[in-house]
Motif scaffolding. Sequence first.
Motif, mmCIF file in Angstrom:
data_model
loop_
_atom_site.group_PDB
_atom_site.id
_atom_site.type_symbol
_atom_site.label_atom_id
_atom_site.label_comp_id
_atom_site.label_asym_id
_atom_site.label_seq_id
_atom_site.Cartn_x
_atom_site.Cartn_y
_atom_site.Cartn_z
ATOM 1 N N THR A 34 3.428 42.371 41.060
ATOM 2 C CA THR A 34 4.438 42.901 41.972
ATOM 3 C C THR A 34 5.287 43.969 41.295
ATOM 4 O O THR A 34 5.544 45.029 41.863
ATOM 5 C CB THR A 34 5.342 41.765 42.489
ATOM 6 N N THR A 35 5.708 43.690 40.078
ATOM 7 C CA THR A 35 6.550 44.642 39.347
ATOM 8 C C THR A 35 5.782 45.926 39.037
ATOM 9 O O THR A 35 6.312 47.029 39.208
ATOM 10 C CB THR A 35 7.071 44.017 38.047
ATOM 11 N N LEU A 36 4.532 45.801 38.606
ATOM 12 C CA LEU A 36 3.732 46.987 38.301
ATOM 13 C C LEU A 36 3.451 47.791 39.557
ATOM 14 O O LEU A 36 3.422 49.025 39.524
ATOM 15 C CB LEU A 36 2.426 46.601 37.606
ATOM 16 N N LYS A 37 3.241 47.116 40.689
ATOM 17 C CA LYS A 37 2.985 47.804 41.952
ATOM 18 C C LYS A 37 4.173 48.658 42.350
ATOM 19 O O LYS A 37 4.016 49.735 42.931
ATOM 20 C CB LYS A 37 2.703 46.771 43.043
ATOM 21 N N LYS A 38 5.382 48.187 42.021
ATOM 22 C CA LYS A 38 6.604 48.934 42.328
ATOM 23 C C LYS A 38 6.883 50.028 41.290
ATOM 24 O O LYS A 38 7.860 50.754 41.408
ATOM 25 C CB LYS A 38 7.799 47.978 42.383
ATOM 26 N N GLY A 39 6.049 50.116 40.265
ATOM 27 C CA GLY A 39 6.230 51.149 39.245
ATOM 28 C C GLY A 39 7.079 50.715 38.069
ATOM 29 O O GLY A 39 7.407 51.534 37.203
ATOM 30 N N GLY A 40 7.436 49.453 37.993
ATOM 31 C CA GLY A 40 8.272 48.956 36.903
ATOM 32 C C GLY A 40 7.452 48.529 35.700
ATOM 33 O O GLY A 40 6.225 48.682 35.666
ATOM 34 N N THR A 41 8.140 47.997 34.702
ATOM 35 C CA THR A 41 7.486 47.474 33.509
ATOM 36 C C THR A 41 7.904 46.027 33.315
ATOM 37 O O THR A 41 8.978 45.621 33.761
ATOM 38 C CB THR A 41 7.851 48.270 32.242
ATOM 39 N N VAL A 42 7.058 45.262 32.641
ATOM 40 C CA VAL A 42 7.359 43.871 32.326
ATOM 41 C C VAL A 42 7.296 43.726 30.808
ATOM 42 O O VAL A 42 6.238 43.947 30.213
ATOM 43 C CB VAL A 42 6.349 42.907 32.989
ATOM 44 N N SER A 43 8.417 43.385 30.200
ATOM 45 C CA SER A 43 8.479 43.208 28.751
ATOM 46 C C SER A 43 8.699 41.739 28.429
ATOM 47 O O SER A 43 9.643 41.123 28.929
ATOM 48 C CB SER A 43 9.626 44.021 28.150
ATOM 49 N N ILE A 44 7.818 41.194 27.610
ATOM 50 C CA ILE A 44 7.951 39.822 27.137
ATOM 51 C C ILE A 44 8.163 39.911 25.632
ATOM 52 O O ILE A 44 7.243 40.277 24.893
ATOM 53 C CB ILE A 44 6.702 38.984 27.480
ATOM 54 N N VAL A 45 9.382 39.628 25.193
ATOM 55 C CA VAL A 45 9.743 39.768 23.790
ATOM 56 C C VAL A 45 8.819 38.900 22.945
ATOM 57 O O VAL A 45 8.591 37.732 23.236
ATOM 58 C CB VAL A 45 11.218 39.386 23.564
#
Length: 89
Positions: A34-45
């Motif tokens: 969902t986040t990638l579809k909206k153009g965002g990024t997902v960061s998992i430290v």
Amino acid sequence: MNKSELIDHIATKADISKAAAGRALDALIGGVKTTLKKGGTVSIVGFGTFAVTKRAARTGRNPRTGAAIKIKAAKVPKFRPGKALKDAL
């Protein structure tokens, strides 16, 4: 490791049922999509970053005939591993 093996691992390490581990994994994957579809990024430290990049249009070759073909521009998912993941390997 495939998805069912990952679910088994999560269930064992988190001391939860396989059904709950499966739902948790599906929720994680759904959130990333969902986040990638909206153009965002997902960061998992400690693990890494999922992001979307644009791939430019280019000319390719048909492997059978050798004829030039046009390949359209596309958005593609990318994963950049974090320092902790790199160090673990």
